[in-house]
Structure formats: structure tokens, C-alpha cells
Design an enzyme around this catalytic site. Sequence first.
Site, short mmCIF file in Angstrom:
data_model
loop_
_atom_site.label_atom_id
_atom_site.label_comp_id
_atom_site.label_asym_id
_atom_site.label_seq_id
_atom_site.Cartn_x
_atom_site.Cartn_y
_atom_site.Cartn_z
N ARG A 188 -6.81 -6.80 -12.59
CA ARG A 188 -6.42 -5.54 -11.96
C ARG A 188 -6.36 -5.86 -10.86
O ARG A 188 -6.88 -4.34 -9.99
CB ARG A 188 -8.14 -5.05 -12.54
CG ARG A 188 -8.72 -4.90 -13.99
CD ARG A 188 -9.53 -3.31 -14.47
NE ARG A 188 -9.54 -3.26 -15.79
CZ ARG A 188 -10.23 -4.23 -16.40
NH1 ARG A 188 -11.32 -4.72 -15.62
NH2 ARG A 188 -10.18 -3.61 -17.47
N LYS B 182 5.78 -1.40 -2.31
CA LYS B 182 6.43 -1.28 -3.00
C LYS B 182 6.05 -2.38 -3.63
O LYS B 182 7.40 -3.31 -2.96
CB LYS B 182 7.12 -0.65 -3.20
CG LYS B 182 7.11 1.13 -2.70
CD LYS B 182 8.56 1.56 -2.94
CE LYS B 182 8.91 2.65 -2.74
NZ LYS B 182 10.20 3.67 -2.87
N GLU C 298 19.31 -2.72 6.73
CA GLU C 298 18.26 -2.06 6.30
C GLU C 298 17.81 -1.73 8.09
O GLU C 298 17.19 -0.65 7.88
CB GLU C 298 16.91 -2.72 5.80
CG GLU C 298 17.60 -2.67 4.22
CD GLU C 298 18.07 -2.02 3.24
OE1 GLU C 298 17.09 -0.74 3.80
OE2 GLU C 298 17.99 -1.92 2.08
N LYS D 269 8.93 1.28 10.02
CA LYS D 269 9.23 1.62 8.36
C LYS D 269 6.98 2.00 8.12
O LYS D 269 6.81 3.04 7.55
CB LYS D 269 8.97 0.52 7.29
CG LYS D 269 8.62 0.81 6.22
CD LYS D 269 9.74 -0.29 5.16
CE LYS D 269 9.66 0.42 4.09
NZ LYS D 269 10.21 -0.63 2.58
N GLU E 225 5.19 8.11 -0.78
CA GLU E 225 6.38 8.78 -1.37
C GLU E 225 6.05 10.30 -1.81
O GLU E 225 7.18 10.30 -3.11
CB GLU E 225 7.49 7.68 -2.54
CG GLU E 225 8.95 8.32 -1.94
CD GLU E 225 9.62 6.74 -2.75
OE1 GLU E 225 9.32 6.72 -1.64
OE2 GLU E 225 11.00 8.00 -2.59
N ARG F 298 8.59 9.22 2.71
CA ARG F 298 8.87 8.41 3.05
C ARG F 298 10.21 8.31 2.10
O ARG F 298 11.24 6.98 2.11
CB ARG F 298 7.82 7.35 1.33
CG ARG F 298 8.48 5.44 1.36
CD ARG F 298 6.81 5.07 0.99
NE ARG F 298 7.17 3.50 0.93
CZ ARG F 298 6.40 3.03 0.74
NH1 ARG F 298 5.41 3.28 1.15
NH2 ARG F 298 7.33 1.16 0.20
N ASN G 93 15.24 6.08 1.80
CA ASN G 93 16.52 5.77 0.60
C ASN G 93 17.51 6.25 0.55
O ASN G 93 18.60 6.34 0.61
CB ASN G 93 15.88 6.95 -0.83
CG ASN G 93 14.74 6.13 -0.80
OD1 ASN G 93 14.29 4.73 -1.05
ND2 ASN G 93 13.62 6.85 -1.88
N HIS H 98 20.50 4.50 -0.59
CA HIS H 98 20.39 4.19 -1.55
C HIS H 98 20.48 4.45 -2.77
O HIS H 98 21.13 4.25 -4.11
CB HIS H 98 19.05 3.58 -1.21
CG HIS H 98 18.71 1.98 -0.22
ND1 HIS H 98 18.81 2.58 1.07
CD2 HIS H 98 18.18 0.57 -1.04
CE1 HIS H 98 18.45 1.62 1.49
NE2 HIS H 98 17.73 0.69 0.49
N HIS I 44 22.73 2.34 -5.02
CA HIS I 44 21.76 1.52 -6.71
C HIS I 44 23.88 1.83 -7.50
O HIS I 44 22.98 0.94 -8.69
CB HIS I 44 20.87 2.45 -6.15
CG HIS I 44 19.58 1.96 -5.95
ND1 HIS I 44 18.46 2.41 -5.76
CD2 HIS I 44 19.30 0.79 -5.18
CE1 HIS I 44 17.22 1.80 -5.51
NE2 HIS I 44 18.26 0.43 -4.78
N HIS J 80 22.58 -5.91 -2.53
CA HIS J 80 21.92 -5.38 -2.41
C HIS J 80 22.28 -4.36 -0.67
O HIS J 80 22.33 -3.03 -0.66
CB HIS J 80 19.96 -5.63 -2.68
CG HIS J 80 19.83 -4.02 -2.26
ND1 HIS J 80 19.63 -2.91 -2.42
CD2 HIS J 80 18.75 -3.89 -0.86
CE1 HIS J 80 19.09 -2.37 -2.35
NE2 HIS J 80 18.13 -2.47 -0.94
N1 GLY Z 1 12.31 0.24 0.79
C1 GLY Z 1 12.01 1.58 0.87
C2 GLY Z 1 10.34 1.95 0.24
O1 GLY Z 1 10.25 0.98 0.67
O2 GLY Z 1 10.24 3.23 0.43
#
Ligand code: GLY
Length: 368
Positions: free
Chosen positions: A118, A140, A191, A233, A243, A247, A251, A254, A258, A270
Amino acid sequence: MNTITVPLQDRSYDVVIGSDLLQNMQSLVQQVHRATEYFFVLDQNIETTHGQCAANSFSGGVKSFVLQAIESNKTMQSVESIWDAMLKEGYDRHGIVVALGGGLTGDVAGFAAATYLRGVPVVQVPTTLLAMVDASIGGKTGINVPIAQKDGGVLLGKNLAGSFWQPALVIADVSTLKTLDDRQLRCGLAECVKHGMLGHQDVITFIQEQNEGIFARDVDILLSLVSQSVAIKANVVAQDEREQGQRALLNLGHTFAHAIEPMSALHLFHGEAVSIGLCAACSCSEALGLIDAEYSDNIRTLLTGIGLPTRLPMPIQLEDAMVLMVKDKKAVRSQIRLVLPTQDGAAVVDDIDEGAIALAWASVGATS
Ligand code: GLY
């Protein structure tokens, strides 16, 4: 050495950015976590180099799991193999996972840590520029999920399962970028450009002016580049950890990226897909009157100067791109939601006229 804190109340953590940090990893980790047992998840590419160097800094030795960091291994099976190895070695909740490698390794190891017993702490140790400025920050974690297709085939849905699991610490050792190949370095720069486009012209100017030094792996320049990007960031994540709003700006480019990244015939990494996605996003913005032509030209010139693609390597069908775009998880109930550049930052735009999107795809070489 620079330290940037990601302020998230009881989940706050530091991103330590410096050179030759791997040699002192144990003391860095122990400043934030008094674990006695460390479990390394290592990208196979750096197992005998950076991995060995980091492991040597741990006086009691470490156990490790080596991951072949390819997209087809970003699966539940890899996560289960990590759990299995940790269980066999008897790791309990006092253990700590150390993810060493690129973004894929960090995502898989982070998800394994988030779910093992957990949840056990994870330290992210990114060794690619992309992972340093993006994937390792913000918590993430995740894996790809196979989706059965009507024709009997299976498509890997990117990052469709995962969790927000903030690391206990991020250690970005820019010395590791000396052995990173130029193509991967360029991917990380895509990025960094994206971060600059979120209203940080100083970052755009820095990349323009220091391009040579970046590719020469000048340690001070890399330290500054990574620190600037991490600060951007960290600030976005601090405002919107899960998000729910701001946040999503990360993207930028992106949703286009994608759609083209899974097209195997294009052979895009990427960061390369993001670069083309940023150009498409600029065209879309231009069509909607959000930016002027000079803005787009500057971004294209910058990306070209870095050596990143600004157009598709071969034409694709507009229709295929549109279908994949709607499948992207950033689409809301099949409506395409895009993050688009504005003159002084970026904005989330819903219900975009399909004509503007078609024009954006055409601008990077899609055909109807
Ligand atoms: N790579 C986008 C984020 O971390 O929200």
C-alpha cells in the site's frame, strides 16, 4: 548544487540538482529518509555505469531489479516482477525504492512503490534530461494498458493506469548527461522549450543562446537549464498536484504528440513527437488568433536549431491522427481539449473548431 522544493504540504520534497551526486547518494537519501533497506530499480542501459556508481555509495549494499526500459515493458507485468523481487528479498514498509534511469523507469518504479504494501517511499534519480525536467517531478507514475481492438489486435494505451505518488526526494545529477546520446538530449530539450512556452521567455532565450554549451555538456549550463525547468514544473505542480486545472498546461503539444508517437512507422521518440506537437499547437493557435506568425516562426527556428523535427518524417492520414487524438486521455468525452500557446503563456481550449485542428495537422505534414 541547487535545491528546489516542490511545496505540497506533508508531501513536499526537494529536487537536488548538481554534478557528481551519485557518488554521495546514500548521504543525500539519508538526509530525508532513514531507511535501512534500499531497493534499486535500474534502467538496463545504465546498470553497470551510473547504477553501479550509485550502488557503491551505499555502505550496506543494495538489492536491485533491472528493467529493460522499452515502451512494451511499461506494463503491469513489470510492476508485478518488481513486487515479486521485493517480496523475495523480504522488503517491508521500511524499505525505500530508488528509481534510477529515464522517465519510463521512474514511472514503472514509482507505480510499483506506490502500490507495494500500500505504498513505500520512492527516490527518483533521473539520468536523462527529459526525466530530470519532467517525468521525475510531480508524482505521476504509471503504466501502459493493453486495449483490445475490434480487428482482434491490441493497442497499448499510454499511461492509462497509475497513481499520483510524490517522491521523497529527486536527485538530478547532470554529470550523467555526459553519456546521454544527443538524440535523447534533444528530446529533453523539447520539454524545456515547452516549459519556456508557458510564459518564460527567459528560458527560451537561454536555450537559444546556450545551445552549443548544452550539447558540449557544460556542467554549469546544464545545471542552470535543469534548475530553470524544474522550478517552472515545481511551481505548476504546487498549484495543482492532481491536474484539476493549471497542471494541464504541462500538456502543451502533447495531445498532438500522443497521436503520432504510437505510429511505429514514424520512429519518433517522445520528445520528437512533442516537438512536432508544439509546432502543430502553434499553427492551431495562429489559426485561432491566439498568437502571431512571428511567435510560431521563433519556436520553429528554435526547435530546428536544437535539431528537433518540426514536421512529420513522412505524411500521415489526417483522419488517423484525428481518431488517435480523441483517444488520448486528455480528450473530454470525445471532445478535443487542447493546450495552446498564447502570446504570453498557454491556455486550455475546449470545443475547438475541427478546421483549425485539421490546419494544424496539415502544417506539420498530415494529408487528407
Ligand atoms: N508531464 C506532465 C505532468 O507531469 O503533468
